[in-house]
Design an enzyme around this catalytic site. Structure first.
Site, PDB file in Angstrom:
ATOM      1  N   LYS A  44       0.871  -1.182   0.000  1.00  0.00           N
ATOM      2  CA  LYS A  44       0.000   0.000   0.000  1.00  0.00           C
ATOM      3  C   LYS A  44       0.905   1.229   0.000  1.00  0.00           C
ATOM      4  O   LYS A  44       1.957   1.230   0.643  1.00  0.00           O
ATOM      5  CB  LYS A  44      -0.890  -0.003   1.252  1.00  0.00           C
ATOM      6  CG  LYS A  44      -1.725   1.273   1.448  1.00  0.00           C
ATOM      7  CD  LYS A  44      -2.762   1.475   0.366  1.00  0.00           C
ATOM      8  CE  LYS A  44      -3.487   2.823   0.519  1.00  0.00           C
ATOM      9  NZ  LYS A  44      -4.395   3.089  -0.641  1.00  0.00           N
ATOM     10  N   ASN A  68     -13.490   4.314  -6.157  1.00  0.00           N
ATOM     11  CA  ASN A  68     -13.004   4.419  -4.782  1.00  0.00           C
ATOM     12  C   ASN A  68     -12.483   5.810  -4.492  1.00  0.00           C
ATOM     13  O   ASN A  68     -12.005   6.518  -5.380  1.00  0.00           O
ATOM     14  CB  ASN A  68     -11.895   3.391  -4.506  1.00  0.00           C
ATOM     15  CG  ASN A  68     -10.515   3.909  -4.865  1.00  0.00           C
ATOM     16  OD1 ASN A  68      -9.871   4.620  -4.089  1.00  0.00           O
ATOM     17  ND2 ASN A  68     -10.052   3.575  -6.066  1.00  0.00           N
ATOM     18  N   CYS A 126      -2.087   9.674  -6.795  1.00  0.00           N
ATOM     19  CA  CYS A 126      -3.269   9.418  -5.966  1.00  0.00           C
ATOM     20  C   CYS A 126      -4.318  10.486  -6.214  1.00  0.00           C
ATOM     21  O   CYS A 126      -4.047  11.664  -5.991  1.00  0.00           O
ATOM     22  CB  CYS A 126      -2.933   9.382  -4.483  1.00  0.00           C
ATOM     23  SG  CYS A 126      -4.439   9.150  -3.508  1.00  0.00           S
TER      24      CYS A 126
HETATM   25  C1  DHB Z   1      -5.414   5.976  -3.138  1.00  0.00           C
HETATM   26  C2  DHB Z   1      -5.883   5.817  -4.403  1.00  0.00           C
HETATM   27  C3  DHB Z   1      -4.991   5.787  -5.421  1.00  0.00           C
HETATM   28  O1  DHB Z   1      -5.389   5.599  -6.693  1.00  0.00           O
HETATM   29  C4  DHB Z   1      -3.644   5.954  -5.135  1.00  0.00           C
HETATM   30  O2  DHB Z   1      -2.740   5.975  -6.105  1.00  0.00           O
HETATM   31  C5  DHB Z   1      -3.196   6.096  -3.889  1.00  0.00           C
HETATM   32  C6  DHB Z   1      -4.091   6.107  -2.886  1.00  0.00           C
HETATM   33  C7  DHB Z   1      -6.301   6.050  -2.015  1.00  0.00           C
HETATM   34  O3  DHB Z   1      -7.347   6.683  -2.121  1.00  0.00           O
HETATM   35  O4  DHB Z   1      -5.935   5.516  -0.955  1.00  0.00           O
END
Ligand code: DHB
Length: 307
Positions: A44, A68, A126
């Site tokens: 992550k 998301n 992100c």
């Molecule tokens: C998250 C979503 C993403 O696409 C990313 O690259 C990093 C984090 C997120 O919302 O946690």
């Protein structure tokens, strides 16, 4: 099976998780490493400190993918650095994401000073942190950041990119990336700021950002393929490509590889199906290759033909 070497690291398979899926905790990362047919694990994206992320609900399954707005929930950089610094049966990729530019520099200084010698991937894409734009949509900022990073950073480093939608943007971003000794790019991150509505309630389906969120899954496969292909045509051969986006079957993997992907990662479909998906994708890809008489991925990688 599908062993591959990327940036001098030997992976036992071409398959990885897409960062964010099945990689928040030690148990999830171990599950990725121990599963059949995985090449290793991507963590992550780590921020300097632990984060709870955005309010729930923040993930919603769509008919042809997902939306998301997680907001970078993660256990914090020290947790993931500790994990990747330990011995594992398969390689790791440490994903890091600063909430601001100074964070990115600070995180990379810490990795440089650490015992970790494996791959790191800087997440420049992100879409879900409120008030923070996707860094890699700002070309000058990305160039300046990479220039500063490579003034001190000597370990293997790649970047995670957002999808681009204009051929000139591929030219411009590739020209910037080609200036630096990057091991790889990972393309694509989620397609930022989509929106979905439940027509019974007439409400958006996730809570953060008034329902806007990153799209993943089957619906983004053509965008992912375009980004893999466009960057493979433009990047130095030394910069490898992890193809991410829209993979649900061996056919999708085969297309990513035809576009030039060196490895392939799976997000939405991994979340829905679990780590057993990597055996299925391996079997399906092997069947396609056998039907076509291919004995190695190198027989067709990057060899998509024009009409
Ligand atoms: C998250 C979503 C993403 O696409 C990313 O690259 C990093 C984090 C997120 O919302 O946690």
């Amino acid at each position: 099976d599908f062993k591959t070497t990327m940036a001098s690291v030997e992976f036992p398979s071409i398959f990885l998780n897409a960062s964010g899926v099945n990689c928040m905790t030690v148990a999830e990362m171990d599950e990725m490493i121990n599963a059949a047919c995985t090449g290793g694990v991507v963590t992550k994206s780590a921020t300097p400190q632990q984060r709870e992320g955005n309010p729930q609900p923040r993930y919603y399954q769509l008919e042809h993918g997902s939306i998301n707005s997680m907001g970078l929930p993660n256990a914090g950089f020290p947790y993931y650095l500790d994990y990747v610094t330990r011995e594992h049966a398969k390689p790791t990729i440490l994903s890091v994401a600063g909430l601001q530019m100074s964070d990115n520099i600070e995180l990379l200084h810490k990795i440089q000073a650490s015992e970790y010698t494996g791959l790191t991937e800087l997440n420049l894409s992100c879409p879900n942190v409120i008030g923070k734009p996707q860094v890699a949509y700002d070309f000058e900022e990305t160039d300046a950041l990479l220039a500063e990073i490579f003034s001190f950073y000597t370990k293997p480093l790649g970047v995670k990119l957002p999808p681009y939608f204009d051929l000139v943007h591929f030219d411009q971003m590739a020209a910037i990336l080609n200036k630096y000794p990057l091991t790889h790019i990972n393309t694509v991150n989620s397609v930022g700021n989509g929106l979905w509505i439940d027509i019974d309630t007439e409400k958006v389906v996730i809570k953060p950002k008034q329902g806007f969120g990153g799209l993943g899954g089957a619906m983004i496969l053509p965008t992912a393929l375009a980004n893999v292909r466009a960057f493979r045509q433009r990047l130095n051969p030394s910069i490898k490509i992890i193809g991410t986006g829209g993979v649900t079957s061996g056919k999708d993997v085969f297309m990513h590889l035809l576009c030039g992907a060196d490895m392939v990662s799976v997000g939405t479909a991994l979340l829905h199906e679990g780590v057993g998906i990597f055996q299925r994708l391996t079997d399906e890809l092997a069947t396609i290759m056998a039907e076509k008489g291919y004995t190695s991925i190198e027989d067709f990688r990057g060899k998509v033909q024009d009409f």
